[in-house]
Design a protein around this motif. Sequence first.
Motif, PDB file in Angstrom:
ATOM      1  N   SER A  90       0.855  -1.221   0.063  1.00  0.00           N
ATOM      2  CA  SER A  90      -0.186  -0.063   0.096  1.00  0.00           C
ATOM      3  C   SER A  90       0.962   1.060   0.085  1.00  0.00           C
ATOM      4  N   ASP A  91       2.010   1.330   0.922  1.00  0.00           N
ATOM      5  CA  ASP A  91       2.768   2.476   0.984  1.00  0.00           C
ATOM      6  C   ASP A  91       3.441   2.627  -0.400  1.00  0.00           C
ATOM      7  N   ALA A  92       3.885   1.425  -0.923  1.00  0.00           N
ATOM      8  CA  ALA A  92       4.727   1.628  -2.238  1.00  0.00           C
ATOM      9  C   ALA A  92       3.725   2.424  -3.215  1.00  0.00           C
ATOM     10  N   ALA A  93       2.505   1.770  -3.490  1.00  0.00           N
ATOM     11  CA  ALA A  93       1.669   2.150  -4.420  1.00  0.00           C
ATOM     12  C   ALA A  93       1.396   3.752  -4.034  1.00  0.00           C
ATOM     13  N   ALA A  94       1.076   4.095  -3.201  1.00  0.00           N
ATOM     14  CA  ALA A  94       1.072   5.551  -2.846  1.00  0.00           C
ATOM     15  C   ALA A  94       2.421   6.538  -3.329  1.00  0.00           C
ATOM     16  N   ASP A  95       3.460   5.893  -3.687  1.00  0.00           N
ATOM     17  CA  ASP A  95       4.594   6.500  -4.005  1.00  0.00           C
ATOM     18  C   ASP A  95       4.827   6.217  -5.549  1.00  0.00           C
ATOM     19  N   GLY A  96       3.751   5.498  -6.171  1.00  0.00           N
ATOM     20  CA  GLY A  96       3.771   5.359  -7.428  1.00  0.00           C
ATOM     21  C   GLY A  96       4.009   4.189  -8.005  1.00  0.00           C
ATOM     22  N   ALA A  97       4.258   2.842  -7.286  1.00  0.00           N
ATOM     23  CA  ALA A  97       4.607   1.712  -7.547  1.00  0.00           C
ATOM     24  C   ALA A  97       3.353   1.004  -8.069  1.00  0.00           C
ATOM     25  N   ALA A  98       3.142  -0.010  -9.195  1.00  0.00           N
ATOM     26  CA  ALA A  98       2.045  -0.700  -9.325  1.00  0.00           C
ATOM     27  C   ALA A  98       2.286  -2.103  -8.651  1.00  0.00           C
ATOM     28  N   ALA A  99       2.074  -2.086  -7.448  1.00  0.00           N
ATOM     29  CA  ALA A  99       2.152  -3.402  -6.407  1.00  0.00           C
ATOM     30  C   ALA A  99       0.902  -3.391  -5.913  1.00  0.00           C
ATOM     31  N   MET A 100       0.570  -4.791  -5.708  1.00  0.00           N
ATOM     32  CA  MET A 100      -0.718  -5.365  -5.362  1.00  0.00           C
ATOM     33  C   MET A 100      -0.385  -6.587  -4.337  1.00  0.00           C
ATOM     34  N   SER A 101      -1.474  -7.055  -3.803  1.00  0.00           N
ATOM     35  CA  SER A 101      -1.134  -8.444  -3.017  1.00  0.00           C
ATOM     36  C   SER A 101      -2.666  -9.171  -3.129  1.00  0.00           C
ATOM     37  N   VAL A 102      -2.386 -10.324  -3.026  1.00  0.00           N
ATOM     38  CA  VAL A 102      -3.513 -11.553  -3.130  1.00  0.00           C
ATOM     39  C   VAL A 102      -3.601 -12.203  -1.779  1.00  0.00           C
ATOM     40  N   ARG A 103      -4.805 -12.229  -1.302  1.00  0.00           N
ATOM     41  CA  ARG A 103      -4.640 -13.199   0.035  1.00  0.00           C
ATOM     42  C   ARG A 103      -5.490 -14.231   0.014  1.00  0.00           C
ATOM     43  N   PRO A 104      -5.083 -15.497   0.062  1.00  0.00           N
ATOM     44  CA  PRO A 104      -5.694 -16.704  -0.160  1.00  0.00           C
ATOM     45  C   PRO A 104      -6.008 -17.302   1.403  1.00  0.00           C
ATOM     46  N   PRO A 105      -6.811 -18.277   1.573  1.00  0.00           N
ATOM     47  CA  PRO A 105      -6.872 -18.891   2.872  1.00  0.00           C
ATOM     48  C   PRO A 105      -6.005 -20.234   2.695  1.00  0.00           C
TER      49      PRO A 105
ATOM     50  N   VAL B  85      -5.063 -10.113 -11.460  1.00  0.00           N
ATOM     51  CA  VAL B  85      -4.773  -9.071 -10.346  1.00  0.00           C
ATOM     52  C   VAL B  85      -3.564  -8.312 -11.209  1.00  0.00           C
ATOM     53  N   ALA B  86      -2.617  -9.009 -11.632  1.00  0.00           N
ATOM     54  CA  ALA B  86      -1.275  -8.246 -12.366  1.00  0.00           C
ATOM     55  C   ALA B  86      -1.763  -7.464 -13.399  1.00  0.00           C
ATOM     56  N   GLU B  87      -2.800  -8.025 -14.412  1.00  0.00           N
ATOM     57  CA  GLU B  87      -3.370  -7.336 -15.411  1.00  0.00           C
ATOM     58  C   GLU B  87      -4.407  -6.360 -15.160  1.00  0.00           C
ATOM     59  N   GLU B  88      -5.138  -6.448 -13.969  1.00  0.00           N
ATOM     60  CA  GLU B  88      -6.380  -5.479 -13.903  1.00  0.00           C
ATOM     61  C   GLU B  88      -6.290  -4.993 -12.702  1.00  0.00           C
ATOM     62  N   GLY B  89      -5.629  -5.195 -11.871  1.00  0.00           N
ATOM     63  CA  GLY B  89      -5.822  -4.791 -10.290  1.00  0.00           C
ATOM     64  C   GLY B  89      -5.496  -3.285 -10.104  1.00  0.00           C
ATOM     65  N   THR B  90      -5.913  -2.933  -9.137  1.00  0.00           N
ATOM     66  CA  THR B  90      -5.576  -1.503  -8.856  1.00  0.00           C
ATOM     67  C   THR B  90      -4.309  -1.312  -7.824  1.00  0.00           C
ATOM     68  N   PRO B  91      -3.210  -0.517  -8.186  1.00  0.00           N
ATOM     69  CA  PRO B  91      -1.921  -0.406  -7.421  1.00  0.00           C
ATOM     70  C   PRO B  91      -2.507  -0.021  -5.970  1.00  0.00           C
ATOM     71  N   GLY B  92      -1.820  -0.993  -5.008  1.00  0.00           N
ATOM     72  CA  GLY B  92      -2.131  -0.634  -3.473  1.00  0.00           C
ATOM     73  C   GLY B  92      -3.236  -1.417  -2.925  1.00  0.00           C
ATOM     74  N   ALA B  93      -4.020  -2.102  -3.803  1.00  0.00           N
ATOM     75  CA  ALA B  93      -5.020  -2.905  -3.281  1.00  0.00           C
ATOM     76  C   ALA B  93      -4.798  -4.469  -2.882  1.00  0.00           C
TER      77      ALA B  93
END
Length: 324
Positions: free
Chosen positions: A141-156, A206-214
């Motif tokens: 989230s912090d990196a996306a606020a600085d302009g990075a196209a970074a996201m995460s996926v949370r599986p159980p 998510v890599a293709e369509e996800g919102t950075p920081g999400a």
Amino acid sequence: MNALVIGGTRFIGRHTVTELLDSGYGVTVFNRGTHDDPFDERVEHVEGDRTERADLERAAERDPDVVIDCVAYHPDEARTAIELFDDSRYVVISSGAAYGSEEIPKREGETALHDCTAEQATDDSQETYGPRKAEIDRVVSDAAADGAAAMSVRPPVVYGPHDYTERFDYWLDRVDNHDRVLVPGDGDCLRHLVFVEDVARALRIVAEEGTPGAAYNVGDRRLPILSEWIELAADALDTEVDIVTANERELAAADLALDDFPLYRSYPHVLDTHRLSTLGWTATPIQEALARTVDEHRASDRTGRENGPDREAEERVLSVLDTL
């Protein structure tokens, strides 16, 4: 499009590489080379240790469009990767364990995450796994606020072919080899699971369509309770079993506890997957997922028996229950 997968030969990473190849990506795998390679010439390889910055810098020279990070277990690992792959769309595998509040369901951006101390951030114990994953999500989230196209996926908990954890294999082995299956509690434990191929597809989408920081939860569309999983497994294995439930007091007859059994959880663990679904992701029907899981389980030598009580202890409990 070119993708680099950090990890990539064991379980989630293996299926992610396949998903990317099937979707037309050129794929490079970056790992230590300590496990058998199932892809041969279909992928390129960069050997190295992701905890060594110089090794990761060599991987970054490939200038991938997409980076899928399957083996980030500490916040600094994700932080370094985001820095080095600054021109890539970066997706890291987090976990449903990142949530620090017991809510039903757990929602991204609403349900509180675990806190993570400096000591926890560098620890390797299972007790700090959730806090470390939560901190990785904050790094994203912090990196996306600085302009990075970074996201995460949370599986159980993830199940499916090539699952080296063997948590799900434990139950498949019990169903396949015994007429009576001992299930902890009332059999109504509700724990969200997810099929590994669905995680791989989520990572690509998510890599293709996800919102950075999400962050994006991923999980099966249907949520069976534990006894239903046993029944579904029996159908997939083309057998029948008698499900025998045992409470805490009955299990104590063999010095067993409820949480000695894999997948048991005292409080329901449910993830809201709506955010991911809005990107076009859908889950594989459970019967279809189980059919593929069972086929590979039977072809493997995995039993999962070390993940739960031995059969002798279970037989003692069953004998006690037969006298009631």
